[in-house]
Write a protein that holds these residues in place. Structure first.
Motif, short mmCIF file in Angstrom:
data_model
loop_
_atom_site.label_atom_id
_atom_site.label_comp_id
_atom_site.label_asym_id
_atom_site.label_seq_id
_atom_site.Cartn_x
_atom_site.Cartn_y
_atom_site.Cartn_z
N CYS A 257 63.95 -37.83 -64.97
CA CYS A 257 64.39 -36.82 -66.81
C CYS A 257 64.19 -34.94 -66.40
O CYS A 257 62.57 -34.60 -66.01
N HIS A 258 64.54 -34.49 -65.91
CA HIS A 258 64.35 -32.59 -65.74
C HIS A 258 64.63 -32.33 -66.67
O HIS A 258 65.40 -32.12 -67.63
N ILE A 259 64.02 -31.56 -66.71
CA ILE A 259 63.76 -30.39 -68.41
C ILE A 259 63.61 -28.77 -67.58
O ILE A 259 62.78 -28.31 -67.01
N PHE A 260 64.49 -28.26 -68.12
CA PHE A 260 64.43 -26.50 -68.05
C PHE A 260 64.36 -25.79 -68.42
O PHE A 260 65.59 -26.01 -69.43
N LEU A 261 64.06 -24.37 -68.64
CA LEU A 261 63.90 -23.62 -69.76
C LEU A 261 64.45 -22.19 -68.99
O LEU A 261 64.16 -22.34 -67.90
N HIS A 262 65.72 -21.65 -69.93
CA HIS A 262 66.14 -20.90 -69.58
C HIS A 262 65.05 -19.35 -69.57
O HIS A 262 66.53 -18.22 -70.45
N HIS A 263 63.84 -18.99 -69.56
CA HIS A 263 64.11 -18.05 -70.20
C HIS A 263 62.83 -17.58 -69.36
O HIS A 263 61.99 -18.22 -68.60
N THR A 264 62.41 -15.98 -69.36
CA THR A 264 61.52 -15.79 -67.89
C THR A 264 60.22 -15.08 -69.59
O THR A 264 58.25 -14.64 -68.30
N SER A 265 60.21 -15.89 -70.41
CA SER A 265 58.84 -15.70 -71.50
C SER A 265 58.21 -16.04 -72.15
O SER A 265 57.62 -15.71 -73.39
N ALA A 266 58.57 -17.81 -71.99
CA ALA A 266 58.09 -18.68 -72.24
C ALA A 266 57.94 -19.94 -71.35
O ALA A 266 58.77 -19.54 -69.62
N SER A 267 57.83 -20.97 -71.20
CA SER A 267 57.13 -21.90 -70.83
C SER A 267 57.08 -22.81 -70.57
O SER A 267 57.24 -23.35 -72.43
N LEU A 268 57.40 -24.11 -69.94
CA LEU A 268 56.85 -25.77 -70.38
C LEU A 268 55.46 -26.55 -69.69
O LEU A 268 55.44 -25.88 -68.99
N MET A 269 55.30 -26.97 -70.88
CA MET A 269 53.60 -27.48 -70.26
C MET A 269 53.89 -29.01 -70.29
O MET A 269 54.57 -29.66 -72.04
N ALA B 118 53.73 -4.52 -75.46
CA ALA B 118 52.42 -4.88 -75.00
C ALA B 118 52.20 -6.74 -74.10
O ALA B 118 51.73 -6.91 -73.88
N ASP B 119 53.20 -7.19 -74.90
CA ASP B 119 53.47 -8.93 -74.56
C ASP B 119 54.16 -9.15 -73.67
O ASP B 119 53.87 -10.43 -73.42
N ASP B 120 55.50 -8.13 -73.63
CA ASP B 120 56.16 -8.22 -72.36
C ASP B 120 55.71 -8.98 -70.89
O ASP B 120 56.07 -10.08 -70.32
N MET B 121 55.01 -7.72 -70.25
CA MET B 121 54.70 -8.15 -68.82
C MET B 121 54.18 -9.24 -69.33
O MET B 121 53.96 -9.82 -68.06
N ALA B 122 52.75 -9.76 -69.77
CA ALA B 122 51.96 -10.48 -69.88
C ALA B 122 52.89 -12.05 -69.89
O ALA B 122 52.79 -13.02 -69.95
N ALA B 123 53.85 -11.73 -71.17
CA ALA B 123 54.31 -12.98 -71.05
C ALA B 123 55.18 -13.43 -69.93
O ALA B 123 55.09 -14.46 -69.23
N HIS B 124 55.34 -12.21 -68.81
CA HIS B 124 55.87 -13.08 -67.43
C HIS B 124 55.19 -13.76 -66.75
O HIS B 124 55.60 -14.30 -65.72
N VAL B 125 54.08 -12.96 -66.62
CA VAL B 125 52.72 -13.42 -65.88
C VAL B 125 52.17 -14.73 -65.79
O VAL B 125 52.68 -15.75 -65.33
N ARG B 126 52.32 -15.01 -67.35
CA ARG B 126 52.06 -16.55 -68.01
C ARG B 126 52.96 -17.44 -67.40
O ARG B 126 52.82 -18.29 -66.86
N THR B 127 54.41 -17.26 -67.50
CA THR B 127 55.45 -18.34 -67.02
C THR B 127 55.79 -18.16 -65.82
O THR B 127 55.31 -19.63 -65.01
N VAL B 128 55.06 -17.42 -64.45
CA VAL B 128 55.17 -17.58 -63.52
C VAL B 128 53.79 -18.37 -63.01
O VAL B 128 54.54 -18.72 -61.79
N LEU B 129 52.83 -18.64 -63.85
CA LEU B 129 51.61 -19.32 -63.41
C LEU B 129 51.92 -20.37 -63.67
O LEU B 129 50.93 -21.51 -63.69
N THR B 130 52.57 -20.83 -65.06
CA THR B 130 52.77 -22.11 -65.98
C THR B 130 54.14 -22.73 -64.80
O THR B 130 54.51 -22.72 -63.63
N HIS B 131 55.14 -23.20 -66.04
CA HIS B 131 55.91 -23.68 -65.26
C HIS B 131 57.79 -23.64 -66.12
O HIS B 131 57.29 -23.34 -67.57
N SER B 132 58.28 -23.47 -65.82
CA SER B 132 60.00 -23.68 -66.46
C SER B 132 60.81 -24.94 -66.06
O SER B 132 61.87 -24.81 -66.40
N GLU B 133 60.14 -25.46 -65.41
CA GLU B 133 60.92 -26.42 -65.39
C GLU B 133 60.16 -28.17 -65.48
O GLU B 133 59.10 -27.57 -65.02
N LEU B 134 60.19 -28.97 -65.22
CA LEU B 134 59.52 -30.56 -65.43
C LEU B 134 59.72 -31.85 -65.03
O LEU B 134 61.44 -31.60 -65.38
#
Length: 138
Positions: free
Chosen positions: A37-49, A84-100
């Motif tokens: 089961c592949h899960i993909f999130l279509h966004h750059t300011s949220a992630s999957l965990m 103020a939360d925009d770039m922080a959200a992008h960094v958080r997404t890059v450090l976590t996962h957009s797919e599982l």
């Protein structure tokens, strides 16, 4: 065999929304007994965990840690078009996962006893997030 479905997950702002039950429903409805089961999130300011689902304090502590690691409005960030939360959200997404990827066994996502799948919203405002779930196997 391949089955694909899109989920819309509504968030209420920064924090987590469990999507385990929706994933299990899709896996069970696919008639695939063994596969992935592949899960993909279509966004750059949220992630999957994949995270513990027994104690919500685990997710609270992760949020507290990321707030310290990637502070909102950090003067280092030049990209602040959406607040103020925009770039922080992008960094958080890059450090976590957009797919599982999860194994499918006997028609279910084979999760551990204390595991759940969460969409982790990194923005202050709530959003409708799109998730594509693809189950493939036999």
């Amino acid at each position: 065999m391949v089955v694909q479905e899109r989920l819309e997950v509504t968030t209420s702002g920064r924090g987590t929304v469990e999507i385990t039950d929706q994933l299990q429903r899709i896996a069970a409805g696919s008639d695939i007994k063994t596969g992935l089961c592949h899960i993909f999130l279509h966004h750059t300011s949220a992630s999957l965990m994949l995270c513990e689902n027994a104690d919500p304090a685990v997710r609270y502590d992760l949020e507290a840690y990321f707030s310290r690691l990637v502070p909102d409005g950090d003067p280092l960030f030049t990209h602040q078009q959406e607040g103020a939360d925009d770039m922080a959200a992008h960094v958080r997404t890059v450090l976590t996962h957009s797919e599982l990827n999860l194994p499918v066994t006997q028609g279910r996502c084979a999760l551990g006893t204390w595991q759940g799948v969460y969409l982790w919203e990194h923005r202050f405002s709530g959003y409708r997030r799109q998730v594509t779930v693809t189950v493939y196997g036999e």
